[in-house]
Design a protein around this motif. Sequence first.
Motif, PDB file in Angstrom:
ATOM      1  N   ARG A 465      -2.268  85.817  26.469  1.00 17.84           N
ATOM      2  CA  ARG A 465      -1.206  85.616  27.473  1.00 17.84           C
ATOM      3  C   ARG A 465       0.110  85.244  26.819  1.00 17.84           C
ATOM      4  NH1 ARG A 465      -5.764  85.269  30.172  1.00 17.84           N
ATOM      5  NH2 ARG A 465      -6.642  83.847  28.648  1.00 17.84           N
ATOM      6  N   ARG A 466       1.192  85.615  27.502  1.00 21.40           N
ATOM      7  CA  ARG A 466       2.514  85.208  27.031  1.00 21.40           C
ATOM      8  C   ARG A 466       2.659  83.708  27.216  1.00 21.40           C
ATOM      9  NH1 ARG A 466       6.200  88.825  25.938  1.00 21.40           N
ATOM     10  NH2 ARG A 466       5.713  91.012  26.288  1.00 21.40           N
ATOM     11  N   GLY A 467       3.331  83.064  26.301  1.00 18.23           N
ATOM     12  CA  GLY A 467       3.552  81.625  26.371  1.00 18.23           C
ATOM     13  C   GLY A 467       4.359  81.244  25.149  1.00 18.23           C
ATOM     14  N   PRO A 468       4.638  79.942  24.969  1.00 25.03           N
ATOM     15  CA  PRO A 468       5.519  79.527  23.867  1.00 25.03           C
ATOM     16  C   PRO A 468       5.049  80.011  22.490  1.00 25.03           C
ATOM     17  CG  PRO A 468       5.038  77.684  25.318  1.00 25.03           C
ATOM     18  CD  PRO A 468       4.224  78.820  25.807  1.00 25.03           C
ATOM     19  N   LEU A 469       3.731  79.987  22.235  1.00 22.06           N
ATOM     20  CA  LEU A 469       3.269  80.375  20.894  1.00 22.06           C
ATOM     21  C   LEU A 469       3.432  81.878  20.673  1.00 22.06           C
ATOM     22  CD1 LEU A 469       1.934  79.070  18.370  1.00 22.06           C
ATOM     23  CD2 LEU A 469      -0.215  80.026  19.181  1.00 22.06           C
ATOM     24  N   VAL A 470       3.051  82.661  21.673  1.00 21.33           N
ATOM     25  CA  VAL A 470       3.182  84.120  21.550  1.00 21.33           C
ATOM     26  C   VAL A 470       4.665  84.484  21.453  1.00 21.33           C
ATOM     27  CG1 VAL A 470       2.926  86.271  22.867  1.00 21.33           C
ATOM     28  CG2 VAL A 470       0.989  84.728  22.609  1.00 21.33           C
ATOM     29  N   ASN A 471       5.510  83.792  22.233  1.00 17.73           N
ATOM     30  CA  ASN A 471       6.949  84.090  22.193  1.00 17.73           C
ATOM     31  C   ASN A 471       7.566  83.712  20.847  1.00 17.73           C
ATOM     32  OD1 ASN A 471       6.715  85.014  24.756  1.00 17.73           O
ATOM     33  ND2 ASN A 471       7.481  83.154  25.735  1.00 17.73           N
ATOM     34  N   ALA A 472       6.991  82.694  20.164  1.00 19.73           N
ATOM     35  CA  ALA A 472       7.553  82.258  18.874  1.00 19.73           C
ATOM     36  C   ALA A 472       7.056  83.122  17.711  1.00 19.73           C
ATOM     37  CB  ALA A 472       7.170  80.798  18.621  1.00 19.73           C
ATOM     38  N   ALA A 473       6.069  84.011  17.992  1.00 19.32           N
ATOM     39  CA  ALA A 473       5.442  84.771  16.898  1.00 19.32           C
ATOM     40  C   ALA A 473       6.383  85.842  16.342  1.00 19.32           C
ATOM     41  CB  ALA A 473       4.157  85.422  17.402  1.00 19.32           C
ATOM     42  N   HIS A 474       6.303  86.070  15.007  1.00 21.39           N
ATOM     43  CA  HIS A 474       7.033  87.198  14.419  1.00 21.39           C
ATOM     44  C   HIS A 474       6.353  88.501  14.815  1.00 21.39           C
ATOM     45  CE1 HIS A 474       8.071  83.697  11.852  1.00 21.39           C
ATOM     46  NE2 HIS A 474       9.284  84.236  11.978  1.00 21.39           N
TER      47      HIS A 474
END
Length: 575
Positions: A465-474
């Motif tokens: 799911r999209r969320g802060p960790l996925v959004n911060a990923a390169h």
Amino acid sequence: MSETTDGQKTTLKMMTGAPVPAPAEPLYATGAPAPVVQPGTEMVTVTIDGKAMQVPKGTNLLEACNHAGADVPFFCYHPGLSSPAVCRQCLVDVKGQPKPVPSCYTPVADKMEVVTASPRVLDIRRQMLEFTLLNHPIDCPICDKAGECTLQKQYFDWDAKYARNDGIKVHKAKHVDIGKHIVLDQERCILCTRCIRVCAEVAQQPELTMAQRGDHEVLTTAPGKRLDNPYSLNTVDVCPVGALTSKDFRFTMRAWELQSTPSVCPGCATGCNVEVHTSREQIYRLVPRENPYVNQYWMCDEGRFTYKRIYDERLGSPVSGGQLVEWDRALEDAAKLLRAAIDQGAGKAEGKIGVVFSAQSTNEDLYALSRLAFDSLGVTRAYVAGRDQGWSDNILVSADKNPNTAGAIAIGGGRLKSLMDLANDLKSGAITTLLVVGEEGVLGDGGTNALPVNKLQALIVLGWRRGPLVNAAHVALPLADWAEIDGTFTNRQGTVQRIRAAVPPAGDALPGWEIVTLLAHRLGMPLEFGGRPATAPPSARAVFLEAREKMAFMKNADWGRTSLPIQLRFANSRG
Ligand code: SF4
Ligand code: SF4
Ligand code: FES
């Protein structure tokens, strides 16, 4: 779970942590299963419709008749509940008895001779059905239970005559909001009391009762109570008719349009066996699937709603540098980032790369990742993440809200450290590159402040799911979720249980083991499963078979047979 039966009283007890036998395969046959006979059990001989058979002493006569293939009908009996014998649908003739006896209430005795379809029994069975239907509203065209309703089935099997009642039926309340998840239609209720017994005996919270007398008798909530226990939706499953309906499911889909796929609930470490009901590639509900060693016939309400996660903010496409990209480009970018970390560590990965395993992943995903992380990359900094602990009880619900903590710990074999260690390693700069397979719970409540992932040179996340960790990923790679894949989870008892794909993956998502295999190939470190080089990704079964060979905790596990989804109309015994 284990069940002890003391006369008519059934109690539920927690299982110990000891490993238990492999789970039962789904049972869609109409006959009752053969009783499990423990060594040393006293056996008695009973003759059913002229056929002599041996059964354990004390076996329920209804179970014995149906095991013999007699197809004795019933409404109020349920194998997981006590037997009050209120519906009188299961009457059979027993030699020496002046009147037919309710088989659900009668233990088998030695030399008993039983006739299940004598003219007298058939006539009484038909009369009881007519009596049950006397004031029934016959809502079938608009009733949620139509197609899986026991009353419909018994009527067509045993009566199928026009009603003789041309008077006005007794009307009762059609829409009673009795709890958070459930609506009651009092007119449809056939007063079997199964739902009352689920509350009292399974949830151990008596919240339902009968009120009034005669043809004005109604099911209702006990004074001052609502049907709000954590197992309330089991009352909808056991209701033989459409009197109790789930607010989440009612009026969404007809039963005969549903397909059923056997799987396991991902809501906690108990691993209740479930059926995933789908139609046109969408999940409509989860219902419990019988497994005497794990959940008997039940599941908690919270577990029923885990299917909604499948539609929650899914990451459906690979992302690299904040842009949606093709799989090919995303895998190449992820491999480049990992190669850079290896080069930085003078050809060694262990000093620079950290890997996060997830207790939400299957054994197959975890095993493939362990092969890449420990065998190919040689990482020494590996961590385990998962959902936070939550509430628990002594019935089914575990505090551990992850379905595969036992699998992650067994596959990690003591090499997995905690998220606290990860935070320390990030703060000290001990790792420059982090590969996360399953983002659930990695950031915890503190988000990126608690876990300073922005200090990393490279963050690669395989996420649901999209969320802060996925959004911060390169680089973020979309993971297929539990209802979209084949694989296994290991529950808190150490039982390896099979999950099956019920719907296609969201967007372009792939199973974790497949992404890991593709990534390894890009890194020039192809993984082999079962001794064969995986030039193309293998199957989940191939990963399972190798994991079973190498991992002691999986040695008795079984992949099970191929199970095509079955269409639901009158297909199982939930009613
Ligand atoms: S609501 Fe359903 S389960 Fe409850 S007593 Fe009525 S028919 Fe039986
Ligand atoms: S007890 Fe756990 S595994 Fe069972 S249904 Fe509830 S959440 Fe799912
Ligand atoms: S099933 Fe036996 S009396 Fe109801």
